[in-house]
Scaffold this motif. Sequence first.
Motif, PDB file in Angstrom:
ATOM      1  N   ALA A  75       8.568  -2.373   4.193  1.00 10.19           N
ATOM      2  CA  ALA A  75      10.033  -2.350   4.217  1.00 10.19           C
ATOM      3  C   ALA A  75      10.596  -2.986   2.944  1.00 10.19           C
ATOM      4  O   ALA A  75      11.525  -2.458   2.311  1.00 10.19           O
ATOM      5  N   CYS A  76      10.016  -4.130   2.556  1.00 14.57           N
ATOM      6  CA  CYS A  76      10.472  -4.810   1.331  1.00 14.57           C
ATOM      7  C   CYS A  76      10.277  -3.894   0.120  1.00 14.57           C
ATOM      8  O   CYS A  76      11.133  -3.836  -0.772  1.00 14.57           O
ATOM      9  N   ALA A  77       9.143  -3.191   0.094  1.00 15.47           N
ATOM     10  CA  ALA A  77       8.872  -2.295  -1.040  1.00 15.47           C
ATOM     11  C   ALA A  77       9.930  -1.202  -1.129  1.00 15.47           C
ATOM     12  O   ALA A  77      10.372  -0.831  -2.221  1.00 15.47           O
ATOM     13  N   VAL A  99      14.441   7.782 -17.784  1.00 21.40           N
ATOM     14  CA  VAL A  99      13.277   7.389 -16.973  1.00 21.40           C
ATOM     15  C   VAL A  99      13.075   8.367 -15.826  1.00 21.40           C
ATOM     16  O   VAL A  99      13.988   9.103 -15.443  1.00 21.40           O
ATOM     17  N   ALA A 100      11.843   8.363 -15.297  1.00 19.48           N
ATOM     18  CA  ALA A 100      11.519   9.220 -14.158  1.00 19.48           C
ATOM     19  C   ALA A 100      10.620   8.414 -13.226  1.00 19.48           C
ATOM     20  O   ALA A 100       9.695   7.754 -13.689  1.00 19.48           O
ATOM     21  N   GLN A 101      10.915   8.450 -11.949  1.00 15.12           N
ATOM     22  CA  GLN A 101      10.095   7.665 -11.005  1.00 15.12           C
ATOM     23  C   GLN A 101       8.952   8.507 -10.440  1.00 15.12           C
ATOM     24  O   GLN A 101       9.173   9.613  -9.958  1.00 15.12           O
ATOM     25  N   ILE A 102       7.737   7.948 -10.498  1.00 11.22           N
ATOM     26  CA  ILE A 102       6.609   8.600  -9.823  1.00 11.22           C
ATOM     27  C   ILE A 102       5.936   7.562  -8.926  1.00 11.22           C
ATOM     28  O   ILE A 102       5.540   6.484  -9.392  1.00 11.22           O
ATOM     29  N   LEU A 103       5.851   7.866  -7.643  1.00 11.98           N
ATOM     30  CA  LEU A 103       5.186   6.985  -6.676  1.00 11.98           C
ATOM     31  C   LEU A 103       3.900   7.663  -6.240  1.00 11.98           C
ATOM     32  O   LEU A 103       3.920   8.812  -5.790  1.00 11.98           O
ATOM     33  N   MET A 104       2.781   6.962  -6.405  1.00 12.30           N
ATOM     34  CA  MET A 104       1.487   7.610  -6.177  1.00 12.30           C
ATOM     35  C   MET A 104       0.736   6.982  -5.009  1.00 12.30           C
ATOM     36  O   MET A 104       0.911   5.812  -4.705  1.00 12.30           O
ATOM     37  N   THR A 105      -0.117   7.777  -4.397  1.00 14.10           N
ATOM     38  CA  THR A 105      -1.108   7.278  -3.441  1.00 14.10           C
ATOM     39  C   THR A 105      -2.474   7.777  -3.914  1.00 14.10           C
ATOM     40  O   THR A 105      -2.567   8.769  -4.639  1.00 14.10           O
ATOM     41  N   LYS A 106      -3.517   7.087  -3.487  1.00 13.86           N
ATOM     42  CA  LYS A 106      -4.852   7.353  -4.035  1.00 13.86           C
ATOM     43  C   LYS A 106      -5.360   8.758  -3.696  1.00 13.86           C
ATOM     44  O   LYS A 106      -6.118   9.356  -4.462  1.00 13.86           O
ATOM     45  N   VAL A 140       4.657   3.985   2.206  1.00 10.42           N
ATOM     46  CA  VAL A 140       3.930   4.937   3.058  1.00 10.42           C
ATOM     47  C   VAL A 140       2.410   4.810   2.899  1.00 10.42           C
ATOM     48  O   VAL A 140       1.673   5.552   3.513  1.00 10.42           O
ATOM     49  N   SER A 141       1.990   3.865   2.058  1.00  4.23           N
ATOM     50  CA  SER A 141       0.549   3.706   1.838  1.00  4.23           C
ATOM     51  C   SER A 141      -0.114   3.080   3.052  1.00  4.23           C
ATOM     52  O   SER A 141       0.464   2.236   3.719  1.00  4.23           O
ATOM     53  N   CYS A 142      -1.315   3.501   3.337  1.00  2.06           N
ATOM     54  CA  CYS A 142      -2.103   2.849   4.381  1.00  2.06           C
ATOM     55  C   CYS A 142      -3.565   2.943   3.957  1.00  2.06           C
ATOM     56  O   CYS A 142      -3.878   3.587   2.954  1.00  2.06           O
ATOM     57  N   ASP A 143      -4.431   2.309   4.702  1.00  2.00           N
ATOM     58  CA  ASP A 143      -5.852   2.316   4.337  1.00  2.00           C
ATOM     59  C   ASP A 143      -6.328   3.742   4.094  1.00  2.00           C
ATOM     60  O   ASP A 143      -5.977   4.650   4.829  1.00  2.00           O
ATOM     61  N   GLY A 144      -7.110   3.908   3.074  1.00  2.00           N
ATOM     62  CA  GLY A 144      -7.645   5.237   2.796  1.00  2.00           C
ATOM     63  C   GLY A 144      -6.873   5.953   1.704  1.00  2.00           C
ATOM     64  O   GLY A 144      -7.433   6.755   0.972  1.00  2.00           O
ATOM     65  N   ILE A 145      -5.577   5.666   1.586  1.00  2.00           N
ATOM     66  CA  ILE A 145      -4.814   6.313   0.505  1.00  2.00           C
ATOM     67  C   ILE A 145      -4.238   5.262  -0.445  1.00  2.00           C
ATOM     68  O   ILE A 145      -3.410   5.549  -1.289  1.00  2.00           O
ATOM     69  N   ARG A 146      -4.700   4.018  -0.284  1.00  2.01           N
ATOM     70  CA  ARG A 146      -4.167   2.927  -1.094  1.00  2.01           C
ATOM     71  C   ARG A 146      -5.016   2.722  -2.354  1.00  2.01           C
ATOM     72  O   ARG A 146      -6.242   2.816  -2.295  1.00  2.01           O
ATOM     73  N   PHE A 147      -4.346   2.458  -3.473  1.00  2.00           N
ATOM     74  CA  PHE A 147      -5.081   2.097  -4.695  1.00  2.00           C
ATOM     75  C   PHE A 147      -5.597   0.665  -4.584  1.00  2.00           C
ATOM     76  O   PHE A 147      -6.584   0.321  -5.200  1.00  2.00           O
ATOM     77  N   GLY A 148      -4.827  -0.139  -3.836  1.00  2.00           N
ATOM     78  CA  GLY A 148      -5.236  -1.537  -3.679  1.00  2.00           C
ATOM     79  C   GLY A 148      -4.822  -2.386  -4.860  1.00  2.00           C
ATOM     80  O   GLY A 148      -5.472  -3.376  -5.175  1.00  2.00           O
ATOM     81  N   GLY A 149      -3.759  -1.996  -5.517  1.00  2.00           N
ATOM     82  CA  GLY A 149      -3.243  -2.818  -6.613  1.00  2.00           C
ATOM     83  C   GLY A 149      -2.935  -1.973  -7.829  1.00  2.00           C
ATOM     84  O   GLY A 149      -3.548  -0.928  -8.050  1.00  2.00           O
ATOM     85  N   ASN A 150      -1.986  -2.473  -8.611  1.00  2.22           N
ATOM     86  CA  ASN A 150      -1.520  -1.655  -9.730  1.00  2.22           C
ATOM     87  C   ASN A 150      -2.433  -1.700 -10.955  1.00  2.22           C
ATOM     88  O   ASN A 150      -2.267  -0.900 -11.873  1.00  2.22           O
ATOM     89  N   ASP A 151      -3.408  -2.628 -10.962  1.00  7.76           N
ATOM     90  CA  ASP A 151      -4.403  -2.569 -12.040  1.00  7.76           C
ATOM     91  C   ASP A 151      -5.177  -1.264 -11.914  1.00  7.76           C
ATOM     92  O   ASP A 151      -5.317  -0.504 -12.883  1.00  7.76           O
TER      93      ASP A 151
END
Length: 261
Positions: A75-77, A99-106, A140-151
Motif C-alpha cells: 500500500a505504501c509503495a 520521463v516515462a514510468q516502467i514498473l517491472m516484475t521478475k 502487485v509483486s509477490c513471491d515468484g515474480i519479485r526481483f527482491g531488490g532494486n540492485d
Amino acid sequence: MIRNYKRIVVKIGTSTLTYPNGSLNFRRIEALVRTLCDFKNAGYEVALVSSGAVSAGYARLGLTEYPDTLEKKQACAAVGQSQLMKIYENFFGNYGQTVAQILMTKDVVDDSHRLELVKNTFNALMSMGCVPIVNENDSVSCDGIRFGGNDTLSAYVGIACDADFIINMSDIDGLYNKDPRKFDDAVLIDRVEEINDEIRAYAGGAGSKRGTGGMSTKIEAAKIATENGIPMLIINGENPYKLYDILDGKHIGTYFAAKKN
Ligand code: GLU
C-alpha cells in the motif's frame, strides 16, 4: 572509459533518496536529476532505476512505524510511487526532459517473449529521448515474480535496455576488502575482474546486511550484469554531482569489468 558508452543505467537506493524519517530528500533528488539531464545534453541516453516508493508512501501517509506487513508495504509503495513520479516529472521537466514510468516484475525478464517486448519498449522510449524511470512493481509483486531488490532489478534493466554501463549509487564508496566502519585499514577495491568467493567474502557473505548499502546484493547484481557483457560501477550516491567525475574520466568507486564472450 565512459566516452565509449552511450546508454547508461543509473540506480539509486532508498537510503540515498530519502531522509531517515522516510520523506524524500529533494536536495539530493534535484542534484541527481540535474546531473542526469546534463548527461543527456552531453549525448548519453539514460535510464534511472529508482527505489524510494515504500519509504515515500510511509512518510506521506504519516505512519509512525515503518510498515511491517506485506500488504502495508504494498500500500505504501502505491502511494509513494506516484509521489516519486510527480517529483521526477517536475524536476526532469524543469530541465526539458521527458520521463516515462516502467514498473517491472521478475516474470517479465524470465519469459523471453515478454523480455523482447520490454526491450522494444525501452528502445523506443530511449530512441525518442525519454528517460525511463524504473522500479519494481511493488504493489502487485509477490513471491515468484519479485526481483527482491532494486540492485537485481538494475542488472535486468541494463539487459532490457541493452545498456553499455550501469552505475549503482550506494551509500558507501564502493566495495572494500573489509567493513570500513569497523576497520580503519579497510581498502577500497578499484576494479574487479571476476566475481569469486574472495570478492563475495569482502561483501560480507550471502544474505549479510553488512554495509548500509547491502553490498552482497550489489555483488550479485554485478555478476548478472557483467556476465551479460555490461560493466557496473558502484559509487557513493551521497553527492550526485560526483557523477561528473565519471564524465570527466576520473576513476571513483569500484568498477566491475564485463565478461568478454
Ligand atoms: N522497490 C522498493 C521501493 O521502491 C525498493 C527496493 C530496494 O530498495 O531494493 O521502495
